[in-house]
Design a protein around this motif. Structure first.
Motif, short mmCIF file in Angstrom:
data_model
loop_
_atom_site.label_atom_id
_atom_site.label_comp_id
_atom_site.label_asym_id
_atom_site.label_seq_id
_atom_site.Cartn_x
_atom_site.Cartn_y
_atom_site.Cartn_z
N UNK A 179 51.95 26.33 50.50
CA UNK A 179 50.93 27.22 49.54
C UNK A 179 51.88 28.57 49.05
N UNK A 180 52.16 29.23 49.60
CA UNK A 180 52.76 30.41 49.19
C UNK A 180 54.00 30.18 48.05
N UNK A 181 54.74 28.99 48.44
CA UNK A 181 55.55 28.72 47.59
C UNK A 181 55.31 28.29 46.17
N UNK A 182 54.11 27.67 46.15
CA UNK A 182 53.28 27.36 44.99
C UNK A 182 52.75 28.56 44.26
N UNK A 183 52.09 29.32 45.09
CA UNK A 183 51.55 30.59 44.41
C UNK A 183 52.85 31.41 43.67
N UNK A 184 53.96 31.53 44.62
CA UNK A 184 55.03 32.33 44.12
C UNK A 184 55.44 31.70 42.77
N UNK A 185 55.44 30.33 42.83
CA UNK A 185 55.96 29.79 41.55
C UNK A 185 55.11 30.08 40.43
N UNK A 186 53.87 29.97 40.56
CA UNK A 186 52.82 30.00 39.73
C UNK A 186 52.61 31.41 39.08
N UNK A 187 52.96 32.26 39.76
CA UNK A 187 52.95 33.81 39.45
C UNK A 187 54.45 34.74 39.87
N UNK A 188 55.34 34.10 38.78
CA UNK A 188 56.59 34.59 39.06
C UNK A 188 56.79 36.02 38.76
N UNK A 189 56.10 36.51 37.76
CA UNK A 189 56.22 37.90 37.26
C UNK A 189 55.53 38.81 38.24
N UNK A 190 54.77 38.69 39.18
CA UNK A 190 54.21 39.59 40.28
C UNK A 190 54.78 39.36 41.58
N UNK A 191 54.98 38.05 41.82
CA UNK A 191 55.40 37.65 43.22
C UNK A 191 56.83 38.09 43.60
N UNK A 192 57.14 38.35 44.72
CA UNK A 192 58.39 38.55 45.48
C UNK A 192 58.81 37.60 46.13
N UNK A 193 59.37 37.77 47.26
CA UNK A 193 59.76 36.75 48.25
C UNK A 193 58.84 36.36 49.33
#
Length: 430
Positions: A340-354
Motif C-alpha cells: 500500500x505504501x509503495x502504491x501511494x509513493x508511486x501515485x504521488x511522487x512529487x510529495x512522497x519521500x522514502x
C-alpha cells in the motif's frame, strides 16, 4: 461513521486543568470513550481506526478479549494487585511462561529484573548495572536514538528538543553514527571500531553500547543484520556490554518477538516495556545475563514494580508466541502495508519521500518535513489515527495493533491513500 460531519467533543476541561506538557491530545483533538482491537470511538460516536496503538503499547489491540477475561477473573477472585517485589502466583506464572516460550527456545538464560513499570526505568536499570559490572561510566549511543525521558535515558537520546527538557547537562555518553546515517556507502561500524581502537581518538573504553534495531522515534531507521552482528562482535571482543533497547520494537512489532532475532545475536542486556504488559498495563523488564546480575538486594527498586495485573496480562499475551502462527499473520499484514505504501509513493511522487521501517511499523519519510504532520491531521479528520516521528517529525508512521483485522487494515490504508490525495491537492494549489 462520517467523522467530518459529526460534532467533536469539547476539550475545555483538559485545556483548563491539565498541564501544558500534554502532547498527543493536541494532535488528536477529541474525547475518546470506547475502544476495541484497532478501533476507537469518541463520546460523540465518531469512529477512528487506530494506526498508533498506544505508541506501541497495544500490540495485542484495545481490550483484547482473551487477556481481559484473565484480568477480570483474577480481580474477581481477589488476586493480589500490588506486591512490591514479593513473590506472587501471578509473577510466578509470568516468569515460568516467559522462560518456556521466549528464553528457552533461544537457548538463553537471562535473569528477569522488574524495575519500575516504564520503558525509561528499564533503560536506567540497564545503564546502572552495566556501569556496576564494568566499573566504567561512558556509554556509546547512536544518532537519532530515543531511550526515554529520565536523565540517564535522555543522556543516550539524540533528539535535541527532548534533551533540552532535562534542564541540566547530560553526560557520560558518546554518540556514534547509526547504520546509514551518512548514506548507504559509508560503513559507520568501521568508523566506530576505528575510534575504539585508536588511543588518540579521545573515546574512553565504554561500559556499554545501547542501540535500537529499528529507531521508532528517530524516524524508522533500520539497522541491517550485518551491522548488528558486527556491533555485537566488537562489544564481545572489547569487553563492552551490549544493551538492546526493544521497548517499542519488541513483542512482535517488527515480526519476530525480538526485533533483532533475525540477526542471531544475544545481547547482554535487553530492555522491554510497552507491549510486554499485554493490555496496555504498565510493566517493564530488564533482561540480564546471569553473570552480570550482581545487584545488591534493593539497589534498584520501585514501588510499582510488582504490578500483578501486568503479570496476568503479560502471561496471557505470551500465548500468542507459543507457535509460529502469530508471526506468520504479522508477515501477511506487513506485506499489505508495504504494498500500500509503495502504491501511494508511486501515485504521488512529487510529495512522497522514502518508505521506511519493517514489520508492522512502517511509514513515509517526506522530503518536505511538515507534510508528515499535515498528513496526520488530514487522516484524523477522515477517521485514522497515526503519528509522526523523526528529528524533524518528517515521517508519517503506521503502527496498528498486530491483531488488526484484515478488513480494518484495508480500510485504514484506504483512508491513508485518500489523505495523501488531499495532501497532494493542497500542495498543488500553493
Amino acid at each position: 461513521m462520517n467523522n467530518q460531519v459529526m460534532e467533536k467533543p469539547t476539550l475545555t476541561v483538559f485545556n483548563n486543568l491539565e498541564s501544558e506538557v500534554r502532547s498527543y491530545c493536541r494532535s488528536f483533538q477529541t474525547v475518546f470513550e470506547k475502544a476495541r482491537n484497532a478501533k476507537l470511538w469518541d463520546t460523540q460516536g465518531n469512529e477512528y481506526i487506530d494506526f498508533f496503538a498506544g505508541a506501541g503499547a497495544l500490540n495485542y489491540g484495545h481490550n483484547n478479549e482473551k487477556i481481559r477475561d484473565k484480568l477480570v477473573n483474577y480481580l474477581m477472585k481477589d488476586g493480589v494487585t500490588h506486591s512490591l517485589d514479593m513473590a506472587t502466583e501471578a509473577k510466578e506464572t509470568f516468569l515460568t511462561r516467559f522462560q518456556e516460550i521466549i528464553l528457552k527456545p533461544r537457548g538463553w538464560d537471562h535473569k528477569v529484573m522488574f524495575p519500575g513499570p516504564t520503558g525509561t526505568n528499564a533503560v536506567e536499570a540497564a545503564l546502572k548495572i552495566a556501569r556496576k559490572v564494568t566499573g566504567r561510566s561512558t556509554v556509546l549511543c547512536f544518532t537519532n536514538a530515543f531511550h526515554g525521558m529520565s536523565l540517564g535515558s535522555l543522556a543516550v537520546t539524540g533528539n535535541s528538543f527532548k534533551r533540552q527538557g532535562a534542564g541540566v547537562d547530560l553526560s557520560n555518553s558518546v554518540f556514534m553514527p547509526y547504520d546509514g546515517y551518512f548514506g548507504e556507502d559509508v560503513d559507520t561500524m568501521a568508523y566506530m571500531e576505528k575510534l575504539l581502537d585508536d588511543p588518540g581518538s579521545g573515546i574512553p573504553l565504554p561500559a556499554a553500547v545501547i542501540v535500537e534495531a529499528v529507531q521508532g522515534e528517530g524516524g524508522l531507521n533500520s539497522a541491517s543484520r550485518q551491522w548488528l552482528q558486527r556491533l555485537a562482535r566488537i562489544c564481545q571482543d572489547k569487553g563492552i556490554l551490549l544493551i538492546l533497547d526493544d521497548i517499542q520494537m519488541g513483542c512482535g512489532r517488527t515480526g519476530p518477538f525480538f526485533s533483532f532475532d533475525d540477526a542471531g545475536i544475544e545481547p547482554d542486556i535487553i530492555c522491554l516495556s510497552k507491549s510486554i504488559g499485554g493490555y496496555g498495563l504498565p510493566m517493564a523488564i530488564t533482561l540480564i545475563k546471569p553473570e552480570m546480575d550482581i545487584w545488591e538486594p534493593g539497589e534498584h527498586n520501585g514501588t510499582f514494580r510488582g504490578n500483578n495485573l501486568g503479570f496476568v496480562a503479560a502471561a496471557e499475551a505470551l500465548e500468542y508466541w507459543r507457535t509460529e502462527d502469530f508471526q506468520l499473520d504479522i508477515g501477511i499484514r506487513e506485506t499489505q502495508i508495504r504494498q500500500s505504501l509503495e502504491g501511494v509513493a508511486k501515485e504521488y511522487p512529487e510529495i512522497s519521500g522514502t518508505i521506511r521501517g519493517r514489520g508492522m511499523i512502517q511509514g513515509i519519510a517526506f522530503d518536505k518535513a511538515e507534510l508528515a504532520g499535515r498528513l496526520s491531521e488530514i487522516a484524523f479528520e477522515q477517521g485514522l489515527i497515526l503519528e509522526t516521528s523523526g528529528p524533524h517529525s518528517e515521517v508519517a508512521k503506521l503502527m496498528p495493533p498486530l491483531t488488526i483485522e484484515m478488513n480494518t487494515l484495508t480500510q485504514g490504508l484506504g483512508i491513508l491513500k485518500n489523505s495523501m490525495k488531499q495532501l497532494e491537492a493542497e500542495e498543488s494549489s500553493l
